[in-house]
Design a protein around this motif. Structure first.
Motif: not given
Length: 578
Positions: A54-59, A77-79, A88-92
């Motif tokens: 899944r991508r972030y857009s799917d979420f 939130p989006k960035k 950032f990817i690890a935190e997301r």
């Protein structure tokens, strides 16, 4: 009437109430976006798991769809800038994992079609509303008096059960509700018995059962029609909701939480218990009690969806009572579900978790007494009371029911036997599931206990103690072996020693106590010391291996070198000259 197709051979009937869990295993960055690899598991079996990407857009799309529930969900939130940085990817990823945990542990969200499609697209890819509409349209080809007004989209929680607002052509002002449902995993009736029992439902008359206007079925599905009630269900009353609104909007996040009045709790509770007792006495399995399955008709509660158990559909509260091995019959399931319903009527919301450790203040202690008997730790551990026992409790025993309608529900003997066998099969699957969950929980606790830091320290300390104890035991065993062999060599010590190779004892001068036992290794041979002129200390003989050591010590002390005979030798080493 074959208005629906027979299910294909080998069709898998999923239990949609089995919880799905999701864990993000890794992430991979492509040219312009990041994909998250998620491991999804159904139930407790690791083998029953699969991967999705899944991508972030799917979420984000899922989250937008779930906004109808009115909940504040923790989607990161989006960035737009810096969204490909490793940190950032690890935190997301952590934020998305938390988001998955929230939606999979929420009882209503985890059972909704949106979440199921997101986590398990292979099993939930079908458009169930479209399928239901096609099947219903096929039925109306041969029944022209009915007409579909509109689909009642998502008013229920079941994925494979859909509702349509209906009317009769010659009575256009009268509104009815059609429900279409597919088979479930607990359908154990034969096709013939199943269809006969479904067609019996309109003949069931009871003051606290909502009347079925029409019912039919084939090998794969059922279709039932009831009158539409503008007031809605008991859950609509508690949540101040509109009956036609989607389930998520009505019940997921109520704006005002307020329980019912005490008299309503007593009256509604007594009516529901009466109809449960009626069904239990008839041998008709139910197991689907919750506030959305209780229709309100003025001050009267009427039970809905008697067909669910015939279809083999899982219960709304199955993920709760499958945790407790003492709730293993459909009668005890009904009583436990009644506890959930009573809690909701009393406090205006469902319990946060079950079992319930402590109950908030209630309008009466009699309410708490019933709740404790159905939802407390002790009740879930030891088992549920009977419906008859609940009717005798102070909360319901003084309620007067004013109804003159005589209950009627005639079930032929042959179908009663079929119901009994089906009920036993449903309970057998439940018991097996509870056993597996219990074993998994014990194993998980054991692994968690042994994997804890404190337990690892304890194991290290025990290992060191065991190692020391083993070394000490080996040393003592070696010492004992030497002592035995030494005593065996001196078993004839009552005669004077004549061999110079015998071990030489230490001098006894100045000794006033018994010397310690011989050391593990013998001392090197040395010349015998001259006899002491002092009187030897009194020694107490000790018995070892049945031989007295007193004679040996006396012989050593009285030894005189002059008493030895001179040895005569013949030297043959010189060379002979012939």
């Amino acid at each position: 009437m074959a208005f629906m197709e027979k299910p294909p051979a080998g069709k898998v009937l999923l239990d949609d109430t089995v919880p799905l869990t999701a864990a993000i295993e890794a992430s991979q960055s492509l040219q312009s976006h990041t994909e998250y690899i998620i491991r999804v598991q159904r139930g407790i079996s690791v083998e029953n798991s699969w991967q999705i990407v899944r991508r972030y857009s799917d979420f984000d799309l899922l989250n937008n769809s779930l906004q109808i529930a009115g909940l504040s969900l923790p989607l990161p939130p989006k960035k737009l800038i810096g969204n490909m940085d490793r940190e950032f990817i690890a935190e997301r990823q952590k934020g998305l994992q938390n988001y998955l945990n929230v939606i999979t542990t929420n009882h209503i969200l985890s059972n909704c079609e949106l979440v199921k499609k997101f986590l398990d697209p292979n099993n939930y890819s079908a458009n169930y509303t479209e399928i239901a509409l096609q099947q219903v349209s096929m039925f109306f080809r041969s029944e022209p008096k009915w007409e579909v007004v509109e689909p009642l989209k998502d008013i229920g929680w079941r994925i494979r059960k859909k509702y349509f607002l209906m009317k009769i052509k010659n009575q256009p002002k009268e509104r009815l509700v059609l429900s279409w449902a597919d088979l479930g995993p607990d359908k154990y009736l034969s096709d013939k018995d199943f269809q006969c029992l479904i067609k019996l439902l309109p003949s069931c008359l009871h003051p606290y059962i909502y009347r079925v206007t029409f019912a039919t079925a084939n090998e794969s599905s059922t279709l039932l029609i009831r009158m539409f009630n503008e007031k809605g269900t008991l859950k609509d009353l508690i949540y101040k909701a509109k009956p036609k609104d989607p389930f998520l909007k009505k019940y997921c996040n109520p704006k005002k939480i307020q329980g019912l009045e005490l008299q309503q709790i007593k009256t509604y509770g007594r009516q529901i218990l009466e109809v449960l007792k009626f069904l239990h006495d008839k041998g008709f399995p139910y197991g689907h009690l919750h506030a959305s399955n209780v229709m309100l008709d003025g001050d009267t509660c009427r039970l809905l969806d008697l067909e669910n158990s015939l279809l083999g559909l899982p219960s709304f509260y199955r993920s709760y009572f499958s945790q407790f091995r003492k709730i293993n019959t459909l009668e005890s399931v009904d009583v436990h579900c009644f506890g959930h319903l009573l809690y909701e009527m009393t406090y205006g919301r469902p319990p946060d978790s079950v079992p319930v450790d402590s109950f908030p203040p209630a309008p009466s202690m009699a309410v708490v007494a019933v709740l404790e008997s159905t939802l407390s730790c002790e009740a879930c551990k030891n088992g549920m009371p009977t419906v008859s026992r609940l009717l005798q409790m102070p909360l319901f025993s003084d309620v007067l029911l004013t109804t003159s309608e005589k209950p009627q529900f005639k079930i032929p003997t042959k179908l009663k036997e079929a119901l009994r066998i089906a009920k036993e099969c449903i309970e057998k699957r439940l018991i097996e599931e509870q056993k597996q969950i219990h074993q998994h929980r014990r194993l998980t606790r054991a692994q968690s206990h042994h994997g804890s830091e404190e337990e690892r320290k304890k194991r290290k300390i025990l290992a060191r103690k065991k190692s020391k104890r083993s070394a000490l035991e080996n040393s003592e065993e070696h010492s004992a072996k030497y002592s035995n062999s030494n005593n065996s060599a001196g078993s004839g010590a009552s005669s004077p020693l004549t061999s110079p190779s015998s071990p030489t004892p230490p001098s006894t001068s100045g000794i006033s106590a018994l010397p310690p036992p011989p050391p593990p290794l013998p001392p090197p041979a040395a010349p015998l010391p001259p006899a002491s002129t002092e009187a030897p200390a009194q020694l107490s003989p000790q018995a070892e291996n049945g031989v007295s050591r007193g004679a040996l010590l006396s012989s050593i002390q009285n030894f005189q070198k002059g008493t030895l005979r001179k040895a005569e030798t013949c030297d043959h080493s010189a060379p002979k000259i012939g």
